[in-house]
Motif scaffolding. Structure first.
Motif, mmCIF file in Angstrom:
data_model
loop_
_atom_site.group_PDB
_atom_site.id
_atom_site.type_symbol
_atom_site.label_atom_id
_atom_site.label_comp_id
_atom_site.label_asym_id
_atom_site.label_seq_id
_atom_site.Cartn_x
_atom_site.Cartn_y
_atom_site.Cartn_z
ATOM 1 N N LEU A 1 0.829 -1.211 0.000
ATOM 2 C CA LEU A 1 0.000 0.000 0.000
ATOM 3 C C LEU A 1 0.863 1.261 0.000
ATOM 4 N N ARG A 2 1.937 1.232 0.762
ATOM 5 C CA ARG A 2 2.837 2.385 0.789
ATOM 6 C C ARG A 2 3.431 2.646 -0.589
ATOM 7 N N ASP A 3 3.854 1.567 -1.254
ATOM 8 C CA ASP A 3 4.478 1.728 -2.569
ATOM 9 C C ASP A 3 3.461 2.112 -3.635
ATOM 10 N N ASP A 4 2.288 1.480 -3.596
ATOM 11 C CA ASP A 4 1.293 1.704 -4.649
ATOM 12 C C ASP A 4 0.571 3.051 -4.505
ATOM 13 N N LEU A 5 0.329 3.469 -3.261
ATOM 14 C CA LEU A 5 -0.450 4.694 -3.030
ATOM 15 C C LEU A 5 0.412 5.874 -2.616
ATOM 16 N N GLY A 6 1.715 5.658 -2.455
ATOM 17 C CA GLY A 6 2.594 6.741 -2.048
ATOM 18 C C GLY A 6 2.338 7.219 -0.626
ATOM 19 N N LEU A 7 1.944 6.309 0.248
ATOM 20 C CA LEU A 7 1.623 6.672 1.626
ATOM 21 C C LEU A 7 2.888 6.915 2.439
#
Length: 312
Positions: A191-197
Motif C-alpha cells: 500500500l505504501r508503494d502503490d499509493l505513495g503513503l
C-alpha cells in the motif's frame, strides 16, 4: 525529498493534582513528563518507526500527530492538507461490533466523500476491499465473524477511505499471530508503494520495525536517545538502551549472539524522571557525568545520531 511531517521541540506534559487520588493527596500539583523536546521528519513515501518500552512516550507522539492531544510546546508541521488516519492496535475495539463491516466502510465515505452518491460509495468500497485483499461477502459480516488479521485489514481499508497521505500505525500487528503478521506487513508495504503513503509506525516489535522502517526513532522516558537510518541503527546501535532493546529480540542461533547488554531495574516515574540522562539509573555504563547535564545528540555516522555522554 519533501518532508510530509516535521516535528520540532515537541513536548507534552500532563498535570496531576493532589485531589486526584490517595497517592497524590496533599502533594499539590505534579507534572508527568510524557514527551520532552522530540524532533523528527518523515519524507513522502517513507516510514519512521518509533520504538521503545511501554511508557516511553511513543503513543503520545502518535496522538499529538493525530491532533488528539495538543502539545505543551513545540510544533508539528504537515505539508499540504492535513489528511492523517489511524490504524489502531486492537481492531476489535476499533469497530462497532453491532454494525456490519459494510457499515464501517460506508461511514467515513459519507463524511469525507460527500461528492459520492450511494452508487459511488459502493464502488469505492469495492476498491477498498480489493486494496486490502478482502472478499466482497465481508460487507454483510460483523466483526465477530472474521479473524483478527482480516479485521485489521478492515481497519486499514476504513482508514484508506478518507484518502490519507499519512497513516499512523499504532502497534498494528501486536494483537496478531506470527503467521498473520507477515501477510499484514506485506500488505502495508504494498500500500505504501502503490499509493505513495507515508507511515509513522509505533511499535515495540523490533522485527516489524526492521521490515517496515526507513528511519528509526528510539525513545526512553520521553526523550529521543538515538535516531537515524533503520539499517544503520539496527546493525550498529550506539546507545546502550538501543543495544538492550535489540538484545531482547530472539535470534535463530543464540550461540551467535554478541555479548548481551541486559536491562536491569524498572523504568523510573515520568513524574520524577532522573536528572541528566534519563537512562542512567538502568545503564551498566553510567558514570558520574551522566547525572549532570542531559547529553546532546551527536553524529555517529551520516544520518545517525545518539544522545549519550559515552559517544560524545
Amino acid at each position: 525529498m519533501t518532508a510530509v511531517v516535521e516535528a520540532a521541540g515537541l513536548t507534552k506534559h500532563f498535570t496531576l493534582r493532589g485531589h486526584g487520588g490517595p497517592r497524590l493527596r496533599g502533594r499539590g500539583t505534579r507534572t508527568v513528563h510524557a514527551v520532552d523536546d522530540v524532533g523528527f521528519r518523515i519524507d513522502g513515501g517513507r516510514t519512521l518507526a518509533v520504538i521503545g518500552e511501554s511508557g516511553c512516550g511513543k503513543s503520545t507522539v502518535a496522538k499529538l500527530l493525530l491532533g488528539l492531544l495538543s502539545p505543551t510546546s513545540g510544533t508539528i508541521t504537515v505539508t499540504g492538507e492535513r489528511r492523517i488516519q489511524l490504524v489502531a492496535q486492537n481492531p476489535w475495539s476499533a469497530l462497532n461490533r453491532r454494525k456490519t463491516i459494510g457499515h464501517a466502510l460506508d461511514q467515513p465515505l459519507r463524511i469525507h466523500r460527500r461528492d459520492l452518491d450511494a452508487r459511488g460509495r459502493a464502488a469505492r468500497i469495492r476498491q477498498l476491499l480489493e486494496l486490502t485483499s478482502l472478499p466482497a461477502e465481508f460487507l454483510d459480516r460483523y466483526p465477530a465473524d472474521v479473524s483478527g488479521g482480516e479485521l485489521q485489514r478492515v481497519t486499514i481499508a476504513r482508514a484508506l477511505a478518507a484518502e490519507p497521505r499519512v497513516l499512523v500505525l499504532d502497534e498494528p500487528t501486536a494483537s496478531l499471530d506470527v503467521s498473520v503478521k507477515a501477510g499484514l506487513v506485506n500488505l502495508l508495504c504494498d500500500l505504501r508503494d502503490d499509493l505513495g503513503l507515508t507511515y509513522l509506525l509505533i511499535t515495540h516489535e523490533i522485527d516489524v520495525a526492521r521490515l517496515l522502517a526507513d528511519e528509526v526513532l528510539v525513545m526512553y522516558l520521553g526523550h529521543v536517545v538515538e535516531s537515524g537510518d533503520a539499517d544503520e541503527v539496527f546493525d550498529r546501535p550506539a546507545h546502550p538502551y538501543t543495544r538492550s532493546l535489540l538484545d531482547s529480540v530472539p535470534v535463530p542461533d543464540p550461540r551467535r549472539r554478541r555479548t548481551l547488554l541486559p536491562l536491569t531495574g524498572d523504568v523510573p516515574s515520568a513524574v520524577d524522571p532522573p536528572s541528566g540522562c534519563r537512562f542512567r539509573t538502568r545503564c551498566p555504563h553510567a558514570v558520574e557525568k551522566c547525572a549532570g547535564a542531559r547529553p546532546d545528540a551527536v553524529d555517529i555516522a551520516p544520518g545517525h545520531t545518539a544522545a549519550c555522554h559515552l559517544t560524545a
